[in-house]
Design a protein around this motif. Sequence first.
Motif, PDB file in Angstrom:
ATOM      1  N   PRO A  42       0.765  -1.165   0.010  1.00 54.87           N
ATOM      2  CA  PRO A  42       0.069  -0.118   0.152  1.00 54.87           C
ATOM      3  C   PRO A  42       0.833   1.195   0.048  1.00 54.87           C
ATOM      4  O   PRO A  42       0.416   2.224  -0.542  1.00 54.87           O
ATOM      5  CB  PRO A  42      -0.672  -0.281   1.320  1.00 54.87           C
ATOM      6  CG  PRO A  42      -0.805  -1.568   1.604  1.00 54.87           C
ATOM      7  CD  PRO A  42       0.366  -2.105   0.979  1.00 54.87           C
ATOM      8  N   GLN A  43       1.912   1.306   0.702  1.00 55.40           N
ATOM      9  CA  GLN A  43       2.698   2.470   0.855  1.00 55.40           C
ATOM     10  C   GLN A  43       3.280   2.877  -0.721  1.00 55.40           C
ATOM     11  O   GLN A  43       3.318   3.839  -1.096  1.00 55.40           O
ATOM     12  CB  GLN A  43       4.117   2.259   1.820  1.00 55.40           C
ATOM     13  CG  GLN A  43       3.671   2.344   3.240  1.00 55.40           C
ATOM     14  CD  GLN A  43       3.280   1.067   3.877  1.00 55.40           C
ATOM     15  OE1 GLN A  43       2.728  -0.122   3.053  1.00 55.40           O
ATOM     16  NE2 GLN A  43       3.043   1.077   5.001  1.00 55.40           N
ATOM     17  N   ARG A  68      -4.395  13.003   1.546  1.00 53.76           N
ATOM     18  CA  ARG A  68      -5.148  12.107   2.441  1.00 53.76           C
ATOM     19  C   ARG A  68      -6.123  11.433   2.049  1.00 53.76           C
ATOM     20  O   ARG A  68      -6.757  10.312   2.402  1.00 53.76           O
ATOM     21  CB  ARG A  68      -5.798  13.249   3.696  1.00 53.76           C
ATOM     22  CG  ARG A  68      -6.585  12.541   4.643  1.00 53.76           C
ATOM     23  CD  ARG A  68      -5.535  11.811   5.543  1.00 53.76           C
ATOM     24  NE  ARG A  68      -6.255  11.016   6.888  1.00 53.76           N
ATOM     25  CZ  ARG A  68      -5.841  10.344   7.557  1.00 53.76           C
ATOM     26  NH1 ARG A  68      -4.445   9.879   7.441  1.00 53.76           N
ATOM     27  NH2 ARG A  68      -6.475   9.679   8.529  1.00 53.76           N
ATOM     28  N   GLU A  71      -4.753   8.464   0.591  1.00 55.25           N
ATOM     29  CA  GLU A  71      -4.755   7.305   1.509  1.00 55.25           C
ATOM     30  C   GLU A  71      -6.071   6.761   1.891  1.00 55.25           C
ATOM     31  O   GLU A  71      -5.904   5.530   1.887  1.00 55.25           O
ATOM     32  CB  GLU A  71      -4.114   8.075   2.980  1.00 55.25           C
ATOM     33  CG  GLU A  71      -2.584   8.531   2.660  1.00 55.25           C
ATOM     34  CD  GLU A  71      -2.314   9.163   4.126  1.00 55.25           C
ATOM     35  OE1 GLU A  71      -2.897   9.272   5.071  1.00 55.25           O
ATOM     36  OE2 GLU A  71      -1.114  10.186   3.972  1.00 55.25           O
ATOM     37  N   ALA A  75      -6.484   2.841   1.678  1.00 56.57           N
ATOM     38  CA  ALA A  75      -7.007   2.128   2.915  1.00 56.57           C
ATOM     39  C   ALA A  75      -8.264   1.157   2.613  1.00 56.57           C
ATOM     40  O   ALA A  75      -8.491   0.061   3.079  1.00 56.57           O
ATOM     41  CB  ALA A  75      -7.228   3.222   4.149  1.00 56.57           C
ATOM     42  N   VAL A  78      -7.225  -1.696   0.877  1.00 61.50           N
ATOM     43  CA  VAL A  78      -6.592  -2.864   1.705  1.00 61.50           C
ATOM     44  C   VAL A  78      -7.763  -3.604   2.608  1.00 61.50           C
ATOM     45  O   VAL A  78      -7.548  -4.654   2.733  1.00 61.50           O
ATOM     46  CB  VAL A  78      -5.832  -2.041   2.948  1.00 61.50           C
ATOM     47  CG1 VAL A  78      -5.150  -3.102   4.017  1.00 61.50           C
ATOM     48  CG2 VAL A  78      -4.719  -1.415   2.139  1.00 61.50           C
ATOM     49  N   THR A  79      -8.795  -3.092   2.990  1.00 62.80           N
ATOM     50  CA  THR A  79      -9.858  -3.737   3.719  1.00 62.80           C
ATOM     51  C   THR A  79     -10.790  -4.490   2.720  1.00 62.80           C
ATOM     52  O   THR A  79     -11.817  -4.676   3.068  1.00 62.80           O
ATOM     53  CB  THR A  79     -10.699  -2.872   4.337  1.00 62.80           C
ATOM     54  OG1 THR A  79     -11.174  -1.666   3.693  1.00 62.80           O
ATOM     55  CG2 THR A  79      -9.729  -2.075   5.576  1.00 62.80           C
ATOM     56  N   ASN A 222     -17.304   2.093   0.246  1.00 63.03           N
ATOM     57  CA  ASN A 222     -16.783   3.269   0.956  1.00 63.03           C
ATOM     58  C   ASN A 222     -16.659   4.512   0.120  1.00 63.03           C
ATOM     59  O   ASN A 222     -16.162   4.455  -1.055  1.00 63.03           O
ATOM     60  CB  ASN A 222     -15.316   3.151   1.234  1.00 63.03           C
ATOM     61  CG  ASN A 222     -15.120   2.068   2.659  1.00 63.03           C
ATOM     62  OD1 ASN A 222     -16.099   1.606   2.993  1.00 63.03           O
ATOM     63  ND2 ASN A 222     -13.878   2.105   3.024  1.00 63.03           N
TER      64      ASN A 222
ATOM     65  N   PHE B 355     -11.098   0.007   8.708  1.00 65.07           N
ATOM     66  CA  PHE B 355     -10.529   1.083   7.699  1.00 65.07           C
ATOM     67  C   PHE B 355      -9.633   2.014   8.337  1.00 65.07           C
ATOM     68  O   PHE B 355      -8.566   2.213   7.859  1.00 65.07           O
ATOM     69  CB  PHE B 355     -11.958   2.157   7.276  1.00 65.07           C
ATOM     70  CG  PHE B 355     -11.478   3.137   6.295  1.00 65.07           C
ATOM     71  CD1 PHE B 355     -11.023   2.997   5.097  1.00 65.07           C
ATOM     72  CD2 PHE B 355     -11.679   4.615   6.735  1.00 65.07           C
ATOM     73  CE1 PHE B 355     -10.763   3.740   4.214  1.00 65.07           C
ATOM     74  CE2 PHE B 355     -11.307   5.380   5.678  1.00 65.07           C
ATOM     75  CZ  PHE B 355     -11.104   5.281   4.515  1.00 65.07           C
ATOM     76  N   SER B 358      -6.404   0.357   8.816  1.00 65.69           N
ATOM     77  CA  SER B 358      -5.392   0.112   7.530  1.00 65.69           C
ATOM     78  C   SER B 358      -4.925   1.598   7.132  1.00 65.69           C
ATOM     79  O   SER B 358      -3.868   1.707   6.767  1.00 65.69           O
ATOM     80  CB  SER B 358      -6.295  -0.375   6.479  1.00 65.69           C
ATOM     81  OG  SER B 358      -7.348   0.186   6.273  1.00 65.69           O
ATOM     82  N   LEU B 359      -5.763   2.773   7.669  1.00 65.95           N
ATOM     83  CA  LEU B 359      -4.809   4.284   7.422  1.00 65.95           C
ATOM     84  C   LEU B 359      -3.918   4.131   8.280  1.00 65.95           C
ATOM     85  O   LEU B 359      -2.893   4.566   7.960  1.00 65.95           O
ATOM     86  CB  LEU B 359      -6.244   5.168   7.758  1.00 65.95           C
ATOM     87  CG  LEU B 359      -7.141   5.595   6.769  1.00 65.95           C
ATOM     88  CD1 LEU B 359      -7.989   6.659   7.198  1.00 65.95           C
ATOM     89  CD2 LEU B 359      -6.501   6.334   5.667  1.00 65.95           C
ATOM     90  N   ALA B 361      -1.994   1.866   9.188  1.00 67.24           N
ATOM     91  CA  ALA B 361      -1.016   1.095   8.796  1.00 67.24           C
ATOM     92  C   ALA B 361      -0.253   1.631   7.782  1.00 67.24           C
ATOM     93  O   ALA B 361       0.986   1.336   7.531  1.00 67.24           O
ATOM     94  CB  ALA B 361      -1.419  -0.185   8.562  1.00 67.24           C
ATOM     95  N   LEU B 362      -0.845   2.484   6.941  1.00 66.88           N
ATOM     96  CA  LEU B 362      -0.125   3.075   5.862  1.00 66.88           C
ATOM     97  C   LEU B 362       0.890   3.933   6.577  1.00 66.88           C
ATOM     98  O   LEU B 362       1.765   4.323   5.932  1.00 66.88           O
ATOM     99  CB  LEU B 362      -1.259   4.021   5.226  1.00 66.88           C
ATOM    100  CG  LEU B 362      -1.804   3.286   4.013  1.00 66.88           C
ATOM    101  CD1 LEU B 362      -2.947   4.413   3.309  1.00 66.88           C
ATOM    102  CD2 LEU B 362      -1.006   2.925   2.805  1.00 66.88           C
ATOM    103  N   HIS B 363       0.769   4.472   7.704  1.00 61.16           N
ATOM    104  CA  HIS B 363       1.712   5.136   8.388  1.00 61.16           C
ATOM    105  C   HIS B 363       2.653   4.444   9.242  1.00 61.16           C
ATOM    106  O   HIS B 363       3.189   5.141  10.150  1.00 61.16           O
ATOM    107  CB  HIS B 363       1.189   6.419   9.148  1.00 61.16           C
ATOM    108  CG  HIS B 363       0.768   7.420   8.143  1.00 61.16           C
ATOM    109  ND1 HIS B 363       1.494   8.244   7.475  1.00 61.16           N
ATOM    110  CD2 HIS B 363      -0.508   7.523   7.580  1.00 61.16           C
ATOM    111  CE1 HIS B 363       0.756   9.092   6.715  1.00 61.16           C
ATOM    112  NE2 HIS B 363      -0.718   8.529   6.703  1.00 61.16           N
ATOM    113  N   ASP B 372      -7.499   9.703  11.704  1.00 61.14           N
ATOM    114  CA  ASP B 372      -7.803   8.181  11.182  1.00 61.14           C
ATOM    115  C   ASP B 372      -9.311   7.817  11.517  1.00 61.14           C
ATOM    116  O   ASP B 372     -10.048   7.708  10.706  1.00 61.14           O
ATOM    117  CB  ASP B 372      -6.882   7.159  11.521  1.00 61.14           C
ATOM    118  CG  ASP B 372      -5.428   7.371  11.314  1.00 61.14           C
ATOM    119  OD1 ASP B 372      -5.337   8.162  10.002  1.00 61.14           O
ATOM    120  OD2 ASP B 372      -4.621   6.992  11.728  1.00 61.14           O
TER     121      ASP B 372
END
Lengths: 366, 800
Positions: A42-43, A68, A71, A75, A78-79, A222, B355, B358-359, B361-363, B372
Amino acid sequence: MSNVSTMQDIMRKPAELLYQDELQALIREDQGKIPAGWQMSPQSVLKFIVGGTAGKQVITPKYIGNPRIVEMAIATMVTDRALLLIGEPGTAKSWLSENLAAAIYGNSGLVVQGTAGTTEEQVRYSWNYAMLLAQGPTPEALVKSPIMRAMEEGGIARFEEISRCASEVQDALISILSEKTISIPELGKELNARKGFSVIATANTRDRGVNEMSTALKRRFNMIVLPAPADLETEMEIVKKRVSEIAASYDLQTAVPADEALLKVVTIFRELRSGMTLDKKEKVKSPAGVISTAEAISLLTNSMALAASFGSGDITDEDLAAGLQGAIVKDDDKDRLVWKEYLDNVMKKRGASWRGLYAACKEMNS
Amino acid sequence: MKTARGAGVHIFGVRHLSPAGAYHVADFLDKAQPTAVLIEGPSDATAEIAHLTNVSTKPPVAMLAFTEELPVRTALWPFAAYSPEYQAMLWARKHGAYCAFIDLPSSSVIGLEDIRGSAAASPAGLREDENPDLPALAKATGQAAEGTVVERSGADEGNETTASSLYERIAKISGEPDFDTYWERNFEHNLSPDAYRQTILAYSERMRELTEESEQTSRRGEYAYNAIREAYMCRQIADAIAAGHSPDRIVVVCGAYHASALGDLANAMSDEEMKLLPSRKTKLTLMPYSYLKLSSLTGYGAGNVAPYYFEMMWEHMRRGTLQELPHRYLASVAADLRAAGTHRSTAEVIEAVRFAESLAALHDGLAPTLTDLRDAAKTLLGRGELSVVAESLAKAEVGTAIGSLAEGVSQTPIQEDMNRQLKRLKLEKYKTAVAADLSLDLRENRRVSSKEAAFLDLNRSFWFHRLSLLGIHFVKAKARGEEQAAWAEHWIVQWSPEVEIEVVESNLLGETVETAAAFVLQQRLESCSTIKEASELITAAYECGMIHQMEAGRSALQKLAVQSQNVAEIAEAARKLSQLVRFGGVRRIDTAPLVPLLQQLFLRACLYFYEASQCNDEAAKPMAAAMNEMNHIASEHSGEVDDELWVRELARLSDRDDANPLLSGLACAMLLERGELSAEQCAAEVSRRLSPGIPAELGAGWFEGLALRNRYALLSRMSLWQQLDEYISTLEDEEFKRALVFLRRAFSAFSPKEKTMVAELLGELWGVEPEQAAEIVMDDLKEEEARMLDEINDFDFEDF
């Protein structure tokens, strides 16, 4: 991956080809944990979208604006939730969705284009009727939708303009998103999605209410709202970047417009969009049509094409004026008045550097 | 465990209002088992520690220092349950350790502040605290972001912008949306032993390296102030050692910025230097505080934007369930949404938690930060829209907690003033939880000798109005009856714990009820934007007996009136002024200065009056009310306002056909009442208005207006009724039904007796005996008549 990659002369390259080097460098340098079904962490996806470096390779920013939002989009993926990008026309919804799919899955080509005529078959599957008649229902006769293929491969399907589809078509997505399966009763089979499967949909705020999405479907997404560019600098950066990219791919023999021309176009667009001058001192009427960043981009490339084909090769005020006229005065006589009012109340008073453009626009709008 | 340099005293640097700080301080104290706990805070407030740690004290509470002489200066030190300082105090009490505040006494804090002439001491009394020289820091280098941590944003407005740019840079380099998120991610979630203290100590040293040099040159006042404070704190530490506490059993809890400076006691202040400290006499008190206040304090660093969230964090830390914080936060948002009628399922809360995680986790974060969680709530529970969840987020973040203190602990100047006034106004017996009625007679009591006693009730009234203005619910005005005399007022008086808090909170507005009320009025006047508001404020100032604010209100109203053309609004304001001018004497206030403004308003209303009368029936109602006000003012103040102009305007309205007929009729009635219209003129006007062919709306509408006033004058004019009768008989059926609507409305305001008189008059016209007419009117409806009335009920009233 897709078989188009061999073609060199395609009109518009998909993101995974356009940024092939960057994607490869990111995959090579990746040190993060890679989720199942993804091709990078993801990064790295974040870096691909907002820019940075991977080893020696410079990663150009694809989405300019609040990181943001990117991001939050990542995210979501990812979920393994489905992502719905909402925004005004021209806020880079499709662009972001294409680049996300390219970075995560390496293929941004599994697209369902939502229209009023989109049918449920285009979301699920249909049949090759010649084969169906000849052999009966067989796996070979099955024509899979992009979404079904994404499920099979554990990839990402894109659903453009989802709110334009009839609600029963939208509803076909519900079971796919919640159960992650498609049953094919004709074959007595069920297709289960592999890990990594997800859907990125886009919807237009201006379409709201055309086919209101059901709560059940909304719950499966989402939702992330993409804003219009926050300030003049951001918008200029976006326009400049895209204009040079498009110019390169169309091989236009014109210099990319000078910052001054960009500044003028973006200023005019922002002022007309927000309904007031940038210094917030004066109110301005907004035209009826959409005046998005994407329009500014196409206006400038248009002007470049005009200059290259019929002019000196440098963009003149007349070229810009022609483009502005077309972008702002769409169909309405009212727009012509709005534009005239803006020209006389705002642009005329802007001083010497704007005079040429003012005169050209004035003439064009008369 | 690293001990501080020099004396070997344990220094624990913290960020104020930091749950992790509180957690680590408590943990560290358990390990170090000190005999003395020294805390950064005004040393003259050490006695308050006993009250702060009292079992009945419930944070949030604040310590307030204030000067008694003018100009009043205040300084505030708020504490929440998760303040590291507060937890350190609790630990000391529990373990019987000596506990003291070691910073400059509040008298010197305020004294030095006066000398520095800094703008920091706003009336809101923000905590004056460490103020690293931020412009210099920002310039110094970007290294600040790598390993160091900045404690808090500047309290000084002057460097706010440069400060924020530095914090923005730190946040940006670390890829966070803002500094608070950076801090929370890196410091609040890490509960491994000693991590907090060591990093902050390192930070402090680094920070000072960056700032000190340029501070010495460019911001000497700031530098000197910090140096004085640190020397003072060192002296206090040295004193504690001298008092017999072993250095390694002393723990100092201080702001992160000072952490590295307090280890070296060589700089401790000498006796001579201590004598030189400037000082202003101050008083100290504790006061209950609220999370709402805490969250709205600006400039007091981070950790306070979301007090309730941080309290939840602190509770989960103590229970060892920090990882459950996201669940609690998001579930409470969802629960609140549901309570408000927006259904969100548990599945969505689960997805929101995933959610947020995982936000984070991005950091590479350990847990989601508030940002978050907010984004998760917005995306999942708000379906992409912040507005859906905004209110619920505020509840989950700020909360509504109000602290409390043991009885009698809190003594703010305004409370003292309150008690003084209760005594002066002989109201002490009303300070109970039982509601009591109190009637006031504002007139002079001639039976008593002293002036104070003679106007006791008037002074009470002033004071009650001031309390109401401040929102202190000790007194409640009873609704005024129409017939009530201007000199009488009725109040309900009741004391409650909430009143106590309201009083204490008002202290931030002023040190006495009077100054606080003046401040509130002044603020409202500055922000008022309508004539109505301004005139209400003048009335409020008058009721509170505050002449100065009345004058300010007068000029505010004047300015607003110049821009307004709304006759109804102006007339309403003029009415209020007229009342004040007429009854000003009751409150012994000279209201003469209001007269010119009243004249001006009246003139203005007159000038725009005719124009405004050309309106539809809906707009005519407020206009009719305005006309009545104006007419009333014109007769009450005939010498002062331009009465002639008013009559001229009325005549103009009465004559013209293009204005609203109701208003024209009303104007005619007023002229008649004033004797400006002779019987012949009236008859001519009536016949003109009610001549055949005039549509029912105009004719009957005009009559409705005419009938709004002086009915007896109308009833005595036989000719009028005759004309009306003739007019009605000329109407077509359909027109007649329309006219009925207006006539019915016109007569609805008549009393039964008046109605009978009308019936008798008409009977006389039709040749019916008065007794007979009365009989018919009183009689029950006949079947035929009932049927006809039903038919009228079926009439299509859509046009009206």
